[in-house]
Design a protein around this motif. Structure first.
Motif, PDB file in Angstrom:
ATOM      1  N   LYS A 437       0.922  -1.223   0.217  1.00 14.94           N
ATOM      2  CA  LYS A 437       0.083   0.094   0.105  1.00 14.94           C
ATOM      3  C   LYS A 437       0.935   1.216   0.057  1.00 14.94           C
ATOM      4  O   LYS A 437       0.150   2.393   0.076  1.00 14.94           O
ATOM      5  CB  LYS A 437      -0.900   0.013   1.165  1.00 14.94           C
ATOM      6  CG  LYS A 437      -1.697  -1.039   1.402  1.00 14.94           C
ATOM      7  CD  LYS A 437      -2.833  -1.103   0.323  1.00 14.94           C
ATOM      8  CE  LYS A 437      -3.435  -2.399   0.091  1.00 14.94           C
ATOM      9  NZ  LYS A 437      -3.654  -2.713  -0.959  1.00 14.94           N
ATOM     10  N   ARG A 751     -13.402 -22.756  -4.424  1.00 18.07           N
ATOM     11  CA  ARG A 751     -13.440 -21.383  -3.700  1.00 18.07           C
ATOM     12  C   ARG A 751     -11.990 -21.143  -3.370  1.00 18.07           C
ATOM     13  O   ARG A 751     -11.730 -19.850  -3.605  1.00 18.07           O
ATOM     14  CB  ARG A 751     -14.035 -22.028  -2.122  1.00 18.07           C
ATOM     15  CG  ARG A 751     -15.440 -22.011  -2.004  1.00 18.07           C
ATOM     16  CD  ARG A 751     -15.955 -22.250  -0.766  1.00 18.07           C
ATOM     17  NE  ARG A 751     -15.889 -20.806  -0.123  1.00 18.07           N
ATOM     18  CZ  ARG A 751     -15.968 -20.844   1.329  1.00 18.07           C
ATOM     19  NH1 ARG A 751     -16.544 -21.854   2.107  1.00 18.07           N
ATOM     20  NH2 ARG A 751     -15.982 -19.700   1.930  1.00 18.07           N
ATOM     21  N   LEU A 754     -10.866 -19.452  -6.562  1.00 15.47           N
ATOM     22  CA  LEU A 754     -11.556 -18.112  -6.617  1.00 15.47           C
ATOM     23  C   LEU A 754     -10.469 -17.029  -5.944  1.00 15.47           C
ATOM     24  O   LEU A 754     -10.305 -15.978  -6.426  1.00 15.47           O
ATOM     25  CB  LEU A 754     -12.879 -17.987  -6.044  1.00 15.47           C
ATOM     26  CG  LEU A 754     -14.006 -16.944  -6.537  1.00 15.47           C
ATOM     27  CD1 LEU A 754     -14.038 -16.915  -7.902  1.00 15.47           C
ATOM     28  CD2 LEU A 754     -15.260 -17.490  -5.938  1.00 15.47           C
ATOM     29  N   LYS A 757      -7.366 -16.284  -7.722  1.00 17.89           N
ATOM     30  CA  LYS A 757      -7.750 -15.375  -8.929  1.00 17.89           C
ATOM     31  C   LYS A 757      -7.882 -14.094  -8.488  1.00 17.89           C
ATOM     32  O   LYS A 757      -7.418 -13.148  -9.294  1.00 17.89           O
ATOM     33  CB  LYS A 757      -8.986 -16.093  -9.665  1.00 17.89           C
ATOM     34  CG  LYS A 757      -8.819 -17.299 -10.583  1.00 17.89           C
ATOM     35  CD  LYS A 757     -10.113 -17.579 -11.172  1.00 17.89           C
ATOM     36  CE  LYS A 757     -10.105 -18.977 -11.566  1.00 17.89           C
ATOM     37  NZ  LYS A 757     -11.543 -19.453 -11.966  1.00 17.89           N
ATOM     38  N   GLU A 758      -8.637 -13.993  -7.528  1.00 15.14           N
ATOM     39  CA  GLU A 758      -8.992 -12.610  -7.028  1.00 15.14           C
ATOM     40  C   GLU A 758      -7.624 -11.702  -6.593  1.00 15.14           C
ATOM     41  O   GLU A 758      -7.417 -10.521  -6.698  1.00 15.14           O
ATOM     42  CB  GLU A 758      -9.912 -12.541  -5.865  1.00 15.14           C
ATOM     43  CG  GLU A 758     -10.474 -11.402  -5.653  1.00 15.14           C
ATOM     44  CD  GLU A 758     -11.293 -11.493  -4.175  1.00 15.14           C
ATOM     45  OE1 GLU A 758     -12.473 -11.802  -4.229  1.00 15.14           O
ATOM     46  OE2 GLU A 758     -10.872 -11.119  -3.167  1.00 15.14           O
TER      47      GLU A 758
ATOM     48  N   ALA B 102     -10.959 -13.260 -11.715  1.00 21.34           N
ATOM     49  CA  ALA B 102     -11.950 -13.266 -10.683  1.00 21.34           C
ATOM     50  C   ALA B 102     -13.022 -12.260 -11.183  1.00 21.34           C
ATOM     51  O   ALA B 102     -14.403 -12.498 -10.684  1.00 21.34           O
ATOM     52  CB  ALA B 102     -11.534 -13.144  -9.117  1.00 21.34           C
ATOM     53  N   TYR B 274     -15.812 -16.092   0.153  1.00 24.00           N
ATOM     54  CA  TYR B 274     -15.462 -16.862  -1.221  1.00 24.00           C
ATOM     55  C   TYR B 274     -16.575 -17.887  -1.344  1.00 24.00           C
ATOM     56  O   TYR B 274     -16.437 -19.006  -0.865  1.00 24.00           O
ATOM     57  CB  TYR B 274     -14.065 -17.355  -1.001  1.00 24.00           C
ATOM     58  CG  TYR B 274     -13.139 -16.107  -1.100  1.00 24.00           C
ATOM     59  CD1 TYR B 274     -12.330 -15.679   0.294  1.00 24.00           C
ATOM     60  CD2 TYR B 274     -12.614 -15.430  -2.177  1.00 24.00           C
ATOM     61  CE1 TYR B 274     -11.577 -14.596   0.188  1.00 24.00           C
ATOM     62  CE2 TYR B 274     -11.730 -14.316  -2.248  1.00 24.00           C
ATOM     63  CZ  TYR B 274     -11.127 -13.876  -0.903  1.00 24.00           C
ATOM     64  OH  TYR B 274     -10.380 -12.773  -1.084  1.00 24.00           O
ATOM     65  N   TYR B 285     -16.266  -9.251  -5.071  1.00 24.76           N
ATOM     66  CA  TYR B 285     -15.227  -9.013  -5.582  1.00 24.76           C
ATOM     67  C   TYR B 285     -14.851  -7.562  -4.915  1.00 24.76           C
ATOM     68  O   TYR B 285     -13.498  -7.426  -4.264  1.00 24.76           O
ATOM     69  CB  TYR B 285     -15.291  -8.799  -6.909  1.00 24.76           C
ATOM     70  CG  TYR B 285     -13.945  -8.313  -7.621  1.00 24.76           C
ATOM     71  CD1 TYR B 285     -13.717  -6.755  -7.840  1.00 24.76           C
ATOM     72  CD2 TYR B 285     -12.745  -9.171  -7.952  1.00 24.76           C
ATOM     73  CE1 TYR B 285     -12.723  -6.400  -8.327  1.00 24.76           C
ATOM     74  CE2 TYR B 285     -11.549  -8.720  -8.314  1.00 24.76           C
ATOM     75  CZ  TYR B 285     -11.345  -7.116  -8.607  1.00 24.76           C
ATOM     76  OH  TYR B 285      -9.931  -6.552  -9.045  1.00 24.76           O
ATOM     77  N   ASN B 288     -14.376  -7.968  -0.853  1.00 25.62           N
ATOM     78  CA  ASN B 288     -12.877  -8.504  -0.747  1.00 25.62           C
ATOM     79  C   ASN B 288     -11.842  -7.531  -0.717  1.00 25.62           C
ATOM     80  O   ASN B 288     -10.920  -7.393  -0.017  1.00 25.62           O
ATOM     81  CB  ASN B 288     -12.961  -9.775  -1.366  1.00 25.62           C
ATOM     82  CG  ASN B 288     -13.618 -10.715  -1.085  1.00 25.62           C
ATOM     83  OD1 ASN B 288     -14.246 -10.857  -0.025  1.00 25.62           O
ATOM     84  ND2 ASN B 288     -13.899 -11.885  -1.837  1.00 25.62           N
ATOM     85  N   LYS B 289     -12.014  -6.523  -1.894  1.00 21.66           N
ATOM     86  CA  LYS B 289     -11.157  -5.637  -2.222  1.00 21.66           C
ATOM     87  C   LYS B 289     -11.052  -4.589  -0.979  1.00 21.66           C
ATOM     88  O   LYS B 289      -9.948  -4.090  -0.621  1.00 21.66           O
ATOM     89  CB  LYS B 289     -10.999  -4.994  -3.516  1.00 21.66           C
ATOM     90  CG  LYS B 289     -10.996  -5.883  -4.644  1.00 21.66           C
ATOM     91  CD  LYS B 289      -9.379  -6.208  -4.566  1.00 21.66           C
ATOM     92  CE  LYS B 289      -9.257  -7.344  -5.656  1.00 21.66           C
ATOM     93  NZ  LYS B 289      -7.664  -7.849  -5.631  1.00 21.66           N
ATOM     94  N   ARG B 291     -11.984  -5.237   1.939  1.00 19.88           N
ATOM     95  CA  ARG B 291     -11.088  -5.830   3.206  1.00 19.88           C
ATOM     96  C   ARG B 291      -9.716  -5.790   3.070  1.00 19.88           C
ATOM     97  O   ARG B 291      -9.129  -5.728   4.059  1.00 19.88           O
ATOM     98  CB  ARG B 291     -11.706  -7.404   3.564  1.00 19.88           C
ATOM     99  CG  ARG B 291     -12.974  -7.366   4.162  1.00 19.88           C
ATOM    100  CD  ARG B 291     -13.367  -8.784   4.064  1.00 19.88           C
ATOM    101  NE  ARG B 291     -12.624  -9.523   4.791  1.00 19.88           N
ATOM    102  CZ  ARG B 291     -12.080 -10.633   4.154  1.00 19.88           C
ATOM    103  NH1 ARG B 291     -12.403 -10.904   2.795  1.00 19.88           N
ATOM    104  NH2 ARG B 291     -11.135 -11.379   4.962  1.00 19.88           N
ATOM    105  N   LYS B 292      -9.168  -5.950   2.092  1.00 21.89           N
ATOM    106  CA  LYS B 292      -7.735  -5.850   1.828  1.00 21.89           C
ATOM    107  C   LYS B 292      -7.187  -4.628   1.423  1.00 21.89           C
ATOM    108  O   LYS B 292      -5.921  -4.528   1.342  1.00 21.89           O
ATOM    109  CB  LYS B 292      -7.508  -6.916   0.500  1.00 21.89           C
ATOM    110  CG  LYS B 292      -7.644  -8.207   0.952  1.00 21.89           C
ATOM    111  CD  LYS B 292      -7.114  -9.087  -0.011  1.00 21.89           C
ATOM    112  CE  LYS B 292      -6.949 -10.696   0.305  1.00 21.89           C
ATOM    113  NZ  LYS B 292      -8.026 -11.205   1.306  1.00 21.89           N
ATOM    114  N   LEU B 293      -7.917  -3.447   1.858  1.00 25.71           N
ATOM    115  CA  LEU B 293      -7.728  -2.148   1.549  1.00 25.71           C
ATOM    116  C   LEU B 293      -7.217  -1.785   0.223  1.00 25.71           C
ATOM    117  O   LEU B 293      -6.313  -0.758  -0.053  1.00 25.71           O
ATOM    118  CB  LEU B 293      -6.481  -1.851   2.526  1.00 25.71           C
ATOM    119  CG  LEU B 293      -6.619  -2.160   3.789  1.00 25.71           C
ATOM    120  CD1 LEU B 293      -5.565  -2.039   4.801  1.00 25.71           C
ATOM    121  CD2 LEU B 293      -7.740  -1.477   4.604  1.00 25.71           C
ATOM    122  N   ASP B 294      -7.447  -2.726  -0.825  1.00 29.38           N
ATOM    123  CA  ASP B 294      -7.210  -2.209  -2.380  1.00 29.38           C
ATOM    124  C   ASP B 294      -8.275  -1.503  -2.686  1.00 29.38           C
ATOM    125  O   ASP B 294      -9.064  -1.671  -3.470  1.00 29.38           O
ATOM    126  CB  ASP B 294      -7.244  -3.547  -3.051  1.00 29.38           C
ATOM    127  CG  ASP B 294      -6.630  -3.590  -4.286  1.00 29.38           C
ATOM    128  OD1 ASP B 294      -6.185  -4.255  -5.060  1.00 29.38           O
ATOM    129  OD2 ASP B 294      -6.224  -2.158  -4.669  1.00 29.38           O
TER     130      ASP B 294
END
Lengths: 760, 329
Positions: A437, A751, A754, A757-758, B102, B274, B285, B288-289, B291-294
């Motif tokens: 980050k 799962r 997935l 991939k994400e 994804a 997931y 999607y 989740n992003k 949560r991952k701070l993306d």
């Protein structure tokens, strides 16, 4: 009429618009609805910071080899107990009254001069302890003296307790043996005297009462061990830990009972000491802040933070008020043995030199980091390191909340200038997350230009821990390795094994536990934590969670317990005993020194330090670290921040740090200590109820082995926890015999694919 | 019809002349060429304007603060490399997100779900509304029955669905009694159908009420005339009622489309971060992003989804305008 209606409507509309806009405002002080008690403390802190006054400290070094225990101020003297050697292996307590400014000893009393010392037979030794002391209104001293008589090499001992009343010049007024009051196993830790001369002695979940002549006046049973006593508004209070903090209860001498809890005490949950001031308030302090509390009025104020005065709060042995707005604090560093006395007084804020402040953010307060920051602050006058922690002990905040606060601030617009990372919490706020980050900045050029730091003098595993693509973000002060260890006779004489070999051995020994304390998550960590690529490869995207190998893993996990039940182990033999008998296959040990290698050799009858299984069978151990300061990208002054990073790396690792120095020169010196008479571990013992070991001298081979562990250590796969969460969730149906392994594996495969991939 | 060269006067008193080669002027174009006489604004006009502005101000400010400005911030975030360095990277985040497997999976699943669920929601609710518009017995009770899922909290909905469709749920118990094998509805290719049923169960009632209201506003005199002219019920429905329902259908379609994305809430509670790949939606999607701070990927994904939604809604508005315009005024 119509016109008037129009005007009325417009006025109402305006009011409505304004009220809606003002309703969007924040709270009074920007707080977001924390508990009333916390906000009151916070406003007190804010008021103190904005105050026109500040507190400053001047330090006096203490004479060499002086100890300071249980200090008190009375009649203008600083009274403190210390100990003198009295022949071989014998010591005797000494009570000294010193000038608070010069620390010159003005009066000295030896309790062993007042009490009857026992006759000793051959091999018997006697130590004299001064458990606690207190001053009567006339300045005379009451003390509890313990005469400890023991035979060396045996467990035979005898404690004799005396209540002693002497003048400051050593004239004995009475000495009473109080053993009959306390009973055989009784113990006294604290003593206090009220204005009437009544004596209160507390220890071992009891308070023993005596009159001014030392005659027993009653006993009070407590719910728990007492943690101190203090005098307040003519009454003596005993402090006992409640659910969240210390609680104070007045002692009713006549009724031999406790009164109701003192309200509005303490101000801060971290408070562990209180004393009455001359104006009838309570001076409370813990390891972080000092407060003046008026429990009756329900008001309190923060006087100062210890770190503002460059004092490590956890090293403060005693503190007392010596005059108006003047205090004395006795500081003793248990690690170095250095002691000093600080005189603290109030000055106008304008007299305090302006320094630039750099904040160092960390989750919990760390004593070693605080100590290093204080040393840095004292070593120069341009900058101050201010430590900011995110876990508020005064609230019911959970660990997750604290981590979220820390994370949000790091990623926000006003992060701390530096961040201090430790090994725990990596799954929530890992270095990888911060680096990706852009929160922490690349320090490669800083290290390259720092003449005091030679990167070649740091262990490669330490440099790799915080490196990404050749860029270095920080260096941990210490590292240590976690090494699964078992018997050579079962695992073979080798370091390193494949996942298949590991699973075959587990299947071949169904009667043995895989690890000493284990459940499914620990077993999964052993089998997959350091070789996740075999089943889920983030680089290629390949997932093999529907393979026969993974089916074997599931079957092994099925045999394990879902959670560790520690009560089961209370009735079992100890881990070393079970390892010795072959009832455990592996112990997942952490090595912070070479001495434990011989212990595991003895425990196993020949140890295989086999490590975690991998795809290729090469040795693999877990790399852990304690202590790495990094500079955030938004740091106001990176050069000054790096000066602190450099300073912290050049310090000797603090006493609370667990691990081996990352600096190779320091590491060598650390290992060399084991070969000196002072550092030798020979004769030291370690034991469990049913197994014990006495160390021999450390060998060079032990040191080489430990270095080998570190050289082959790596950090656990950062994706393991999330992947395992998915596996565990789906596998429950298999563990409960509701679905077949194949059905469950298909869903896990889908799962986890997935997930990969994400996140690729 | 005036002849060439003849003059006539339009309804606005403007002489009409026909010139060879020139397009015939009609009232509308003539009106547009009429010189505009600016009427002086009175104090009353100004007061009225300020008053209306003041009344609108809270809503406008609220929309700006809670919708427009945050959306602009999202656009800004989507063009940065990370929230700390804040370096402009243009469309890089969009490229990364759109090339992510994804994300593509999520787009496919979300589109498939919307294509199946939205038309079904519109058609079935219309059928229900037509049925309830007729005088059938227990009409009020049926209406309450279909509306009741709207009142059920999400957590309760999830619980009901788990009880029904879990591997050890009521459905599998029932089919087990007939000797059939258990089916893991939520963790197989059948999961999408379970979610469609859940969506329809939750939203049919609301759509039905909207259609009922629209049906009741169809002018009865036109239907009576059509009946007198021997129009069949089928003709009455398709030629008259449906035309009047056009705007409502557009609205119901838009609302169903928006609600089809909100199904993430129930799916998330049923299956966590997931889920099985066939019910992995766009919001999974994005959540989740988050949560991952993306935030960059999240913002890019959200903007792409918004653009698609805007296009679809514009098409729907255009369709409404085309089919419904002759009903206006």
């Amino acid at each position: 009429m119509k016109r008037k209606n129009h005007i009325l409507i417009k006025v109402l509309a305006s009011l409505l618009a304004v009220s809606m806009l003002t309703g969007c405002g924040a709270g009074k002080d920007g707080s977001t609805g924390s508990a009333a008690g916390a906000s009151e403390t916070m406003s007190a802190v804010a008021d103190a910071n904005l105050s026109e006054f500040a507190y400053v400290a001047s330090f006096a070094d203490t004479p060499e080899n002086s100890d300071f225990y249980s200090c008190q101020i009375a009649d203008g003297l600083l009274w403190s107990q210390s100990y003198e050697e009295n022949g071989e292996n014998e010591s005797t307590a000494v009570l000294k009254g010193m000038d608070p400014e010069t620390l010159e000893t003005k009066k000295q009393l030896k309790p062993s001069d007042f009490v009857e010392m026992p006759e000793t037979a051959d091999g018997e030794l006697v130590n004299t302890y001064l458990n606690d002391f207190g001053f009567a209104a006339d300045g005379t001293i009451y003390a509890v003296v313990c005469v400890y008589q023991y035979t060396e090499g045996t467990e035979d001992y005898k404690n004799t307790f005396y209540l002693v009343h002497v003048t400051q010049d050593g004239e004995v007024l009475f000495v009473n043996d109080i053993g009959s009051i306390m009973g055989e196993d009784g113990y006294i830790s604290y003593l206090s005297v009220d204005e009437a001369g009544n004596i209160y002695m507390a220890g071992d979940s009891k308070i023993y009462l005596a009159d001014s002549e030392g005659n027993a006046a009653g006993t009070i049973d407590l719910s728990d061990w007492p943690n101190g006593m203090f005098r307040y508004k003519g009454k003596i209070y005993v402090m006992i830990y409640g659910n969240t903090s210390l609680e104070a209860f007045p002692i009713d001498f006549a009724g031999a009972k406790l009164g109701g809890k003192l309200n509005n005490f303490p101000v801060n949950r971290g408070t562990y000491h209180a004393a009455e001031t001359s104006d009838g308030k309570l001076l409370e302090y813990g390891s972080t802040e000092v407060y003046l509390n008026d429990p009756e009025a329900g008001k309190s104020e923060v006087l100062f933070k210890w770190t503002d005065l460059n004092i490590a709060g956890d090293q403060v042995q005693a503190m007392a008020q010596t005059g108006e707005d003047t205090y004395l604090a006795v500081i003793y560093d248990w690690n170095s043995g250095d002691a000093s006395v600080a005189t603290i007084h109030k000055v106008a804020r304008s007299e305090v030199p302006n320094t630039k402040t750099l904040t160092l953010g960390m989750l919990y307060e760390d004593q070693d980091v605080t100590s290093t920051a204080i040393k840095f602050n004292k070593s120069q006058s341009d900058y101050r390191i201010e430590i900011k922690t995110y876990y508020d002990w005064n609230t019911e905040m959970s660990y997750d909340e604290a981590m979220t606060n820390f994370q949000n601030e790091l990623l926000g617009d006003n992060p701390p200038d530096m961040v201090y990372l430790t090994n725990y919490g990596q799954e929530t706020i890992s270095f990888n997350t911060l680096q990706s980050k852009g929160v922490v900045q690349d320090l490669t050029s800083y290290f390259a230009n720092a003449s005091e730091i030679d990167l070649n003098d740091y262990a490669p595993e330490a440099l790799e821990a915080f490196s990404v693509d050749g860029q270095l973000y920080g260096i941990p002060t210490v590292v240590y390795a976690s090494v699964p260890t078992g018997k050579k006779s079962i695992l073979g004489d080798k370091a390193g094994w494949t996942i298949d070999e590991c699973m075959n051995i587990i299947e071949a020994h169904p009667e043995a536990d895989i690890l000493d304390y284990t459940d499914r998550s620990y077993t999964a960590r052993l089998l997959m934590g350091y070789s996740l690529d075999r089943f889920a490869n983030f680089e290629t995207g390949e997932v093999n969670l529907n393979s026969p190998e993974f089916k074997k893993v599931l079957e092994i996990l099925k045999q394990q317990k879902s959670e560790i039940d520690y009560t089961e182990y209370e009735s079992m033999e100890s881990s070393p005993k079970r390892m010795e008998k072959g009832k455990i296959l592996l112990m997942d040990n952490t090595f912070s020194g070479p001495e434990d290698i011989q212990m595991y050799e003895a425990m196993t009858g020949g140890a295989a330090f086999i490590g975690y299984p991998t795809m290729d069978g090469k040795p693999c151990y877990g790399l852990n670290f304690d202590g790495a300061a990094m500079i955030t990208t938004k740091c106001a002054d990176p050069d000054a921040a790096f000066a602190f990073v450099k300073f912290s790396l050049m310090q000797e690792p603090g006493g609370w740090m667990y691990g081996i120095p990352s600096n190779l020169t320091a590491r060598e010196q650390y290992f060399e200590k084991f070969f000196t008479p002072e550092g030798s571990v020979k004769g030291n013992g370690i034991g469990w109820d049913d197994w014990e070991y006495t160390y021999e001298d450390v060998t060079r081979e032990d040191v080489a082995k430990l270095n080998e562990f570190l050289a082959n250590a790596k950090v656990m796969d950062p994706h393991f926890n999330e992947v395992y969460e998915i596996i565990d969730e789906e596998a429950q149906a298999f563990y409960n015999n509701q679905k077949s392994a194949e059905d469950v594996m298909d869903i896990i495969q889908s799962r986890v694919s997935l997930y990969i991939k994400e996140n690729r | 019809m005036p002849q060439t060269g003849e003059q006539s006067v339009s309804e606005y008193g403007i002489p009409k002349k026909r010139f060879p080669g020139k397009k015939r002027e009609n009232a509308r174009t003539a009106h547009s060429r009429r010189p505009r006489i600016k009427r002086k604004r009175t104090k009353r006009d100004l007061i009225a304007q300020w008053g209306s502005t003041l009344f609108m101000a809270p809503s406008v400010i609220g929309v700006l603060l809670f919708f427009v400005i945050p959306f602009c911030v999202v656009i800004y975030y989507s063009t940065l490399n990370n929230p700390i360095a804040k370096e402009f990277v243009g469309l890089e985040n969009f490229k990364l997100v759109s090339s992510n497997e994804a994300f593509r999976n999520a787009v496919r699943n979300s589109a498939l779900f919307s294509v199946i669920a939205v038309p079904l929601a519109v058609v079935l609710s219309l059928i229900l509304a037509i049925a309830l518009d007729n005088k059938i017995p227990f009409r009020t009770q049926f209406r309450s029955f279909f509306l009741s899922p709207m009142m059920v909290p999400v957590a309760s909905v999830v619980l009901i669905w788990q009880v029904l469709f879990d591997y050890n749920g009521a459905f599998n118990e029932l089919i087990g009694k007939f000797g059939l094998e258990k089916v893991d509805y939520l963790k197989s290719d059948k999961a999408i159908f379970v979610v469609v049923v859940l969506f329809l169960w939750k939203n049919l009632g609301y759509n039905m009420i909207l259609f009922l209201a629209a049906l009741s506003s169809v002018p009865q005199d036109i239907i009576e005339v059509a009946t007198l002219e021997s129009a069949t019920p089928r003709q009455i429905f398709f030629k008259i009622k449906l035309r009047y329902l056009a705007s409502t259908m557009v609205f119901v379609t838009i609302m169903s489309l928006i609600n089809s994305f909100k199904i993430f809430r129930e799916v998330y509670l049923l299956t966590t971060d997931y889920p099985y790949e066939t019910i992995y939606m766009l919001q999974h999607y994005m959540n989740n992003k988050f949560r991952k701070l993306d935030y960059q990927a999240l913002s890019a994904g959200a903007i792409m989804m918004s653009l698609v939604m805007i296009v679809i809604i514009l098409i729907l508005f255009a369709a409404d305008h085309h089919y419904g315009k002759d009903l206006e005024g």
